[in-house]
Structures are given as structure tokens and as C-alpha cells.
Design an enzyme around this catalytic site. Structure first.
Site, short mmCIF file in Angstrom:
data_model
loop_
_atom_site.label_atom_id
_atom_site.label_comp_id
_atom_site.label_asym_id
_atom_site.label_seq_id
_atom_site.Cartn_x
_atom_site.Cartn_y
_atom_site.Cartn_z
N GLU A 1 17.30 2.46 -7.97
CA GLU A 1 16.63 1.18 -8.22
C GLU A 1 15.12 1.29 -7.98
OE1 GLU A 1 17.50 -1.52 -9.64
OE2 GLU A 1 19.62 -1.07 -9.84
N ASP B 1 15.62 -9.47 -12.40
CA ASP B 1 14.39 -8.79 -12.82
C ASP B 1 13.99 -9.33 -14.20
OD1 ASP B 1 16.24 -7.69 -14.51
OD2 ASP B 1 15.69 -5.61 -14.12
N TYR C 1 14.66 -8.57 -5.69
CA TYR C 1 15.48 -7.98 -6.75
C TYR C 1 16.23 -6.75 -6.24
CZ TYR C 1 16.88 -4.88 -10.38
OH TYR C 1 17.65 -4.02 -11.11
#
Ligand code: SF4
Length: 372
Positions: A48, A149, A131
């Protein structure tokens, strides 16, 4: 219509019917990505962070190499910073790598080397925003937590026909609240990934969304009302600031010069070619060289092609000169062996000149072709 900010219950009711079609679609269409082959909190976290501002295809080889060299939180916490930045070289936004390591050290000390299975605890770690905390909590621990996002905002605003500015914090928070309700009762991991996947591959950011093969087209306001060009709405961004620079490739006895950037600000602590503000004419370039203790002749300066690098808020427009010198000046520069492996990380903003440095050093410097 201002659906996203005005009526939460209606938004939730409008989105509930898309949940199962989206999950079924995801099960059949999920891309085979390295971080999905073996799901652990550490792998989800690293992927991520790497995926922020970076394309999936670009991230794949970096992720594989990172996992080979730093397979656990402990490895990441202990790796020398120079080695970590070298692993990150070319991915950009190097503060991401530094924050990963800071967070890894905290995880080792506070959580015995295991990422905490808790949205708020994740959110307190360096480099982890709402996020990313949501993405880790949902994908790695199956905890209901929204991960909103740009991709998810685009899908939700098109589905709802919302004209709210998707860049506004208020809109994002509202989207989080709505999705948190909508995801109750299903797998948080699959739900979050399905929205991300649809946003990345069908309801795409650039170009036309592929509404004809979209699993949720029947419930999509923007599609049904012909508004996919108008939605999502984004407030216009401030223009990027332009900075002009002249970069110097200085060769001395089979080595070229790099210097370390300051420890704070853009590209902090990374290595760069010496450079000066502005696009310097040859006489000005010679003056700059003299400030560094280097004497040169105008005929010896080799003009290099221009290069441009775009950061989020700044654009660098660079020109450059190459010069061979007989003695190293008294500067705190690093002299890198032109034939060896360069062990320090040079940001991709300078990649064109790094490429020239390697080409120029492997040939006759006075007759080298620098055309691209
Ligand atoms: Fe996006 Fe089109 Fe699907 Fe709507 S129907 S979610 S606009 S791809």
C-alpha cells in the site's frame, strides 16, 4: 445533486444493491498481484505504501525485491538507511521509505514486531494515513474499515451522481461513513479490494470508463444519466511551481561527483549531482565551477540535453554540462567509481543525467554523443 454530503441514509440505500454484484465480479476478475499471492499484514502495508502515487506495474518488481531482501518488520527496522533508499531508488517520494522504517521500529518496540490489528493504532504509525490504515485493517485483518482513495471516490461519486468535490476532506469523510455502513455483513477484505479494483480497471481514472462491461452499471447514476464526463468533480489544482537548474557532471580519474542533499525537505538526504539555480550560460557555469574550486575552459564544457522532472507541487527544468577535471576540489562530495556499482540512491529526478554520466564515463568524454 449534492448526494454525498446531504443525505447519508439515501446514499447507503443507493449503494447496498451494488455490494454483491461487485463482490461476485471481483472474485472472477481480481488481478494476480504479488501482494495478493500471500496476504500478511506486513506485505499489505508495504504494498500500500509503494502504491501511493505509483502505478501497479511499476511497483511489482520493487515489491518482489523488497520482500526478498526485507522479508519481515524486523528486517525493515534494522536495514541501514542507505540500503533501504537504494531498494527504493526510482520509486520516488522517498519519505515513504523513511516512514516505513520509522514505523517498523515502533512496531518492533511497541507491538513485538506485529502490525496492530486496529485502525486507530495503525493510524498513529508514521506514514500511515486514513486510507492506508483502512486498507491494512480491512485487507490484512478483515476489520470493517473504509479505504477511500481517489479510485474509490471516483466510483462512489459516479454511482451516486454526486457533484461534490472529491478532493475535499469533507467529501472523503462522508464517503468513509457511507461505505462503513454499506460493508457491514460482508468480507471487509473483499469489499475494499473490489472497490479499488473496479476503480483501477473498469471505472478508470484517465479515459472513458468501461460502463458496458461494468458489473454495477445498472445502479450507476452517472452512467444512466450520461454524466461520466462531468463526474467526478475535482476542484482545480494550484499550478505547479517551476524551478530552473543547471546540473554538472564532473569527472575526475574514472569517478564522478555526487553530493548529499540536506536532511530535510524534498528528496531529503539523497544523492544528487552538483547543480546551481537557473539555466546558466557557459561563462556563468564556469563562474559557478570556480565557486567550488574548479578551474575550467569554455571549450572543455560539454553541453548536455535538457531534462524535466515533475513532482506533485514543483517542476524542475534542468540543463547540464559535463566536464573532466584533473583534481578533486575540496568539497564534501562523494566520488563514485564510474565502472562500479553505485551504492547510493540517486533520485529519478536526475536519472537522465545519471544515464549520461554512465555513458560518458564508458566512452571518450570529448566525443561522446549525448543525443537521445
Ligand atoms: Fe464507473 Fe461506468 Fe461502472 Fe458507473 S457504470 S461505476 S461510471 S464504469
Amino acid at each position: 445533486m449534492d448526494l454525498l454530503s446531504s443525505c447519508r441514509e439515501e446514499n447507503i440505500a443507493a449503494l447496498l444493491p451494488v455490494v454483491h454484484p461487485m463482490l461476485t465480479w471481483f472474485e472472477a476478475n481480481a488481478r494476480d498481484l504479488p501482494w495478493r499471492r500471500e496476504v500478511t499484514p506486513y506485505r499489505v502495508w508495504v504494498s500500500e505504501i509503494m502504491l501511493q502515487q505509483t502505478r501497479v506495474e511499476a511497483v511489482k518488481p520493487y515489491f518482489e525485491r523488497f520482500m526478498q531482501q526485507l522479508p519481515t518488520v524486523q528486517h525493515l527496522a534494522q536495514v541501514p538507511e542507505e540500503q533501504l533508499l537504494k531498494l527504493w531508488e526510482g520509486l520516488g517520494y522517498y519519505s515513504r521509505a523513511r516512514n516505513l522504517q520509522k514505523a517498523a521500529k515502533e512496531i518492533v518496540v511497541q507491538y513485538d514486531g506485529q502490525l496492530p490489528p486496529n485502525f486507530d493504532a495503525l493510524l498513529h504509525l508514521p506514514g500511515i494515513g486514513r486510507y492506508t490504515a483502512g486498507a491494512i485493517a480491512a485487507q490484512a485483518f478483515d476489520i470493517p474499515a473504509p479505504a477511500v482513495d481517489g479510485n474509490v471516490m471516483r466510483v462512489i461519486s459516479r454511482l451516486l451522481g454526486s457533484c461534490c468535490d472529491i478532493m475535499a476532506q469533507k467529501t472523503r469523510r462522508e464517503a468513509e461513513e457511507v461505505l462503513l455502513q454499506v460493508m457491514q455483513g460482508v468480507s471487509a477484505s473483499a469489499f475494499v479490494q473490489a472497490w479499488m479494483e473496479l476503480g483501477a480497471t473498469v471505472c478508470v481514472p484517465n479515459g472513458q470508463p468501461q460502463c458496458l462491461c461494468c458489473p454495477v452499471g445498472a445502479w450507476c447514476c452517472a452512467y444512466q444519466q450520461g454524466l461520466t464526463n462531468e463526474i467526478p468533480v475535482k476542484a482545480s489544482k494550484k499550478a505547479r511551481k517551476r524551478e530552473d537548474k543547471t546540473v554538472f557532471l564532473l569527472f575526475c580519474q574514472e569517478q564522478f561527483a555526487l553530493r548529499k542533499r540536506s536532511d530535510s525537505g524534498l528528496l531529503a538526504g539523497l544523492w544528487e549531482f552538483p547543480w546551481a539555480e537557473g539555466h546558466l550560460q557557459p561563462a556563468e557555469a564556469l563562474w559557478q565551477l570556480r565557486q567550488w574550486g574548479i578551474e575550467g575552459e569554455e571549450q572543455a564544457l560539454q553541453v548536455l540535453p535538457p531534462a524535466r522532472h515533475i513532482f506533485t507541487h514543483i517542476e524542475w527544468h534542468m540543463t547540464g554540462y559535463a566536464l573532466s577535471i584533473a583534481h578533486q576540489p575540496e568539497q564534501e562530495w562523494l566520488w563514485v567509481d564510474t565502472h562500479g556499482q553505485q551504492e547510493v540512491a540517486v533520485p529519478s529526478a536526475f536519472s537522465k543525467y545519471l544515464h549520461f554520466a554512465k555513458r560518458l564515463s564508458s566512452g571518450n568524454k570529448s566525443h561522446m554523443d549525448t543525443s537521445e
